[in-house]
Design an enzyme around this catalytic site. Structure first.
Site, short mmCIF file in Angstrom:
data_model
loop_
_atom_site.label_atom_id
_atom_site.label_comp_id
_atom_site.label_asym_id
_atom_site.label_seq_id
_atom_site.Cartn_x
_atom_site.Cartn_y
_atom_site.Cartn_z
N TYR A 66 0.81 -1.22 0.00
CA TYR A 66 0.00 0.00 0.00
C TYR A 66 0.84 1.27 0.00
O TYR A 66 0.44 2.30 -0.53
CB TYR A 66 -0.86 0.04 1.28
CG TYR A 66 -2.08 -0.84 1.25
CD1 TYR A 66 -3.01 -0.73 0.22
CD2 TYR A 66 -2.34 -1.74 2.28
CE1 TYR A 66 -4.16 -1.51 0.22
CE2 TYR A 66 -3.48 -2.52 2.28
CZ TYR A 66 -4.39 -2.40 1.24
OH TYR A 66 -5.52 -3.17 1.24
N THR B 262 -2.09 -5.52 -7.29
CA THR B 262 -2.06 -4.54 -6.20
C THR B 262 -2.57 -5.19 -4.92
O THR B 262 -3.30 -6.19 -4.97
CB THR B 262 -3.01 -3.35 -6.46
OG1 THR B 262 -4.35 -3.87 -6.58
CG2 THR B 262 -2.63 -2.57 -7.70
N ASP B 263 -2.25 -4.58 -3.79
CA ASP B 263 -3.02 -4.90 -2.60
C ASP B 263 -4.38 -4.23 -2.78
O ASP B 263 -4.55 -3.35 -3.64
CB ASP B 263 -2.31 -4.40 -1.34
CG ASP B 263 -2.87 -5.08 -0.08
OD1 ASP B 263 -3.93 -5.74 -0.17
OD2 ASP B 263 -2.25 -4.96 0.99
N TRP B 264 -5.35 -4.63 -1.95
CA TRP B 264 -6.74 -4.24 -2.19
C TRP B 264 -6.95 -2.72 -2.11
O TRP B 264 -6.75 -2.13 -1.07
CB TRP B 264 -7.63 -5.02 -1.22
CG TRP B 264 -8.13 -6.31 -1.83
CD1 TRP B 264 -9.42 -6.74 -1.85
CD2 TRP B 264 -7.37 -7.32 -2.54
NE1 TRP B 264 -9.51 -7.94 -2.54
CE2 TRP B 264 -8.28 -8.32 -2.98
CE3 TRP B 264 -6.04 -7.47 -2.89
CZ2 TRP B 264 -7.89 -9.43 -3.71
CZ3 TRP B 264 -5.65 -8.59 -3.63
CH2 TRP B 264 -6.57 -9.55 -4.02
N GLY C 13 -5.07 -0.57 -3.43
CA GLY C 13 -3.78 0.11 -3.28
C GLY C 13 -3.48 1.10 -4.39
O GLY C 13 -3.96 0.97 -5.52
#
Ligand code: BGC
Length: 764
Positions: A240, A271-273, A275
């Site tokens: 993030y 990506t992270d959620w 992000g």
């Protein structure tokens, strides 16, 4: 909502066209050529996520493939592109345990937390745990397991350290690589996360990590590099935070130049959620998939293509990698998953693996328990064991074996006189906490540990008369979204009172006291460790925790876990304490709430300590520690002999013989540290380069361990030259039982070498 309609409209409009190439039957090239621009942009972003209000499911047509999974990919029926399922990790698969209108249950095994796995120092064992986890991923119909998590323990208060492995990149990388090999042996993917520098939860989606290139390469990237090179994960999840001013998911330096060009990574980056903040920049950086996907990202990519700031060729590179991922998934291959993984076998896996990562910190002759029949247990956590941390790292398990139950299962008479009152007290405090939460993020708050109940002097005296030994459990929980506080690091006044009073009562009767730490991270121990007769660091040991602890207490197995991080005397002894958001004004606060609380500057975290993280710092400063990196006791003793090291210019090969010199069977984790000759760069006193664990050695038995690593790993990163440099000279190799218990040494020469690296990821 708009998104769901868009999705169904596209599927409806395009389904059924004749002659379209089909993924799996036709080449990825052909399928890619047949995709419209709109399809491509949809495909690189996920299928969206419903609001936070308890509904964890994925929205859209793919919502119910595996309910409770974190995300899915965008399906394109006309091209034979299925939706694949991405689900958390890392302590086991996280999906919903029950489904509406369905009598079956979908519980998953809660395995030990990451930190415990790293504490085993046993790569083979970690691989076997990964194999069991991967079977659940495969049999419950998921395709990519969002694990392992391997960020460095830069500071003890990072709320997600429990998911992570170590303050040392070699332990982190080797543990993660073993885990990935195990999971992926089931033909499902992993996503190693969070790439990179995700070392705090405070303002995690806005924080800018300012880190020197040397510290990045030697400490924060090294574990990922090892994992990529040794296990070939299907995917990588970007983090993030920002690195030196750029979101990691938008950093081409990180995701393309270092990860792909330098390390040779061939898989997909997601990506992270939610992000990052710019979908087009993510695609341009080589961050192939945006999860869980938003309308804004769709628009950003489309706009960038229209105004020419992103080319369709750049987009195609990411689309191709998404196609390749989907094509290799179980879903694309039509795997008929059973929804019936072998939960019974996996319960045995978690029980066995957990006991190998528990660390015996103190033992004043009380363990293993002898001539003990009647046991008194104290501390709320003894009755309410913590299997693992909260947030996306939680697992919906069917049960957790408490210490109380573990002891009873082993045939002890456990004094249950305070059980009911304790359980009621826990439930009351839990309910009061939940009632105090009002905002929509309540579901994410880890419930604080209950305050301790201290029995009266008379009750304690009676207990000490009736029982042979006392066990006190102290618990700590933490999880995603929140860093821990300094209060959480120390024992509370009530905990100290309980410890003092129980110990006094039992010692007065000539009986012993054992403390069990059911914690997810480092706590203060220096001030009280001499009070009880033994301390077992059980970590958060998964759903069989109470049974695993009991196996150690009884001596069914000798403990063989060792610390993958330092236990400092004081929190502030860590160099990183100078630049970690310790105790914000509110105690805990959620992502992006900085403005709300008038917080001191948490947008920037300057890693001023450079490479001096963990033992590298404590050794450099010659600071006393409570327990050093690599420390852990056993019920037996080991002798090291015949050290030898050879360097052929490609590989360093180190050998040492370990003999069990005690009276019970046990395993020993051996650590190979290196001290470099004086050269051009500042060097740590010593650094871990390899480690290994013996098999279970019978009393008197010996084993020769061979530890190897590439000679190039003797290098340090020279920022001026932007190159990895090995200085010529004599290197001293130290075989340690811990970082502060070196048993023997050997030397070897190395020639000078210099390997150039791209001049990227610079501090601005
Ligand atoms: C976490 C990730 C996780 C993802 C999906 C994020 O909040 O940081 O570790 O995989 O959610 O649940």
């Amino acid at each position: 909502m708009k998104k769901i309609m868009l999705l169904s409209a596209t599927v409806l409009a395009l389904a059924g066209c004749k002659g379209d190439p089909q993924l799996g039957k036709d080449s990825v090239d052909k399928v890619l050529k047949a995709m419209t621009l709109e399809e491509k942009v949809h495909f690189v972003i996920g299928t969206g996520m419903a609001g936070f209000g308890g509904e964890s499911a994925v929205v859209g047509a793919t919502k119910n493939i595996v309910p409770g999974a974190a995300g899915t990919t965008y399906p394109i029926e006309r091209l034979g592109i299925p939706s694949i399922v991405l689900a958390d990790g890392p302590a086991g698969l996280r999906i919903d345990p029950t489904r509406e209108g369905d009598e079956n249950t979908y519980y998953c095994t809660h395995f030990p937390i990451g930190t415990l796995l790293a504490s085993t120092w046993n790569q083979e064992l970690v691989e076997s745990v990964g194999k069991a986890m991967g079977e659940e991923v495969h049999e419950y119909g998921a395709d990519v397991y969002l694990a392992p998590a391997l960020n460095i323990h830069r500071h003890p208060l990072n709320g997600r350290n429990f998911e992570y492995y170590s303050e040392d990149p070699v332990v982190a990388g080797k543990t993660a690589a073993a885990y990935v090999r195990g999971v992926q042996s089931n033909d499902v993917g992993t996503s190693i996360k969070h790439f990179a520098y995700n070392n705090q939860e405070t303002n995690r989606t806005g924080n800018n990590a300012v880190i020197s290139p040397r510290a990045q390469r030697e400490i924060y990237l090294k574990g990922f590099e090892i994992t990529v090179k040794e296990s070939d994960p299907w995917t990588v999840m970007s983090s993030y935070n920002k690195i030196n001013g750029t979101y990691t998911s938008q950093s081409r330096d990180l995701i393309t130049t270092v990860l792909r060009d330098e390390w040779g990574f061939k898989g997909l980056v997601m990506t992270d959620w939610f992000g990052g903040d710019n979908g087009a920049e993510q695609i341009a950086a080589g961050n192939d998939m945006l999860q869980p996907g938003t309308d804004l990202q769709y628009q950003q990519i489309m706009d960038a293509i229209k105004d020419g700031s992103l080319s369709e060729d750049e987009l195609n590179i990411c689309v191709r990698r998404c196609l390749e991922l989907v094509a290799r998934s179980p879903k694309a291959k039509g795997y008929a998953y059973s929804n019936k993984p072998d939960l019974k076998a996996h319960a045995a896996v978690t029980r066995q693996s957990a006991l190998e990562g528990m660390v015996l910190l103190e033992n004043n002759g009380v363990l293993p328990l002898k001539d003990v029949k009647n046991v008194a247990v104290f501390g709320c956590t003894s009755f309410d064991f913590i299997a693992g941390g909260t947030g996306s790292g939680n697992v919906n398990r069917a049960y957790t074996v408490s210490l109380l139950d573990g002891l009873k299962n082993a045939g002890f008479n456990v004094d249950e006189s305070n059980k009911e009152a304790t359980l009621k007290h826990i439930a009351d405090e839990d309910a009061a906490f939940k009632a105090s939460l009002t905002d929509q993020l309540s579901a994410f708050y880890p419930t604080p540990r209950p305050s301790e109940l201290v029995p009266s002097a008379a009750e304690l005296a009676a207990s000490a008369r009736a029982n042979d030994v006392a066990i006190i459990t102290f618990g700590r929980n933490s999880g995603e979204f929140f860093d821990r506080t300094s209060a959480d690091f120390s024992l509370s006044a009530k905990e100290k009172e309980l410890l003092a009073k129980v110990t006094a009562a039992f010692h007065a009767k000539g009986k012993k006291v054992v403390v069990v730490l059911n914690v997810g991270g480092v706590i203060e121990t220096a001030s009280w460790k001499s009070v009880p007769d033994a301390i077992l660091l059980a970590w958060q040991a998964g759903q069989e925790g109470g049974n695993s602890v009991t196996d150690i207490l009884t001596g069914a197995k000798s403990p063989s876990g060792k610390l993958p991080m330092t236990f400092p005397v004081n929190l502030m002894d860590h160099a990183s304490s100078a630049n970690f958001p310790i105790d914000s004004d509110t105690g805990v606060y959620f992502t992006n709430r900085r403005e709300d609380v008038g917080q001191k500057d948490v947008d920037v975290t300057k890693y001023e300590e450079g490479i001096y993280v963990g033992y590298r710092w404590f050794d450099k400063q010659n600071l006393p520690v409570s327990y050093p990196f690599g420390y852990g006791l056993s019920y037996t003793t080991f002798e090291y002999s015949a050290p030898a090291v050879a360097n052929d210019g490609k590989t360093v090969t180190a050998k040492v013989t370990v003999k069990n010199t005690g009276s019970v069977a046990g395993k020993e984790a051996v650590q190979l540290y290196v001290s470099a000759p004086a050269g051009t760069l500042d060097k740590p006193v010593k650094e871990l380069k390899a480690y290994g664990k013996t098999k279970e050695l019978a009393p008197g038995e010996s084993q020769e361990l061979t530890l190897t690593f590439p000679t190039s790993e003797l290098a340090s990163f020279d920022e001026e030259a932007s190159a990895w440099k090995v200085d010529a000279g004599t290197y001293t190799f130290q075989f340690g039982a811990s970082s502060r218990d070196v048993r023997c040494t050997a030397t070897a020469e190395a020639a000078a070498s210099e390997t150039p690296a791209n001049r990227v990821l610079l501090m601005k």
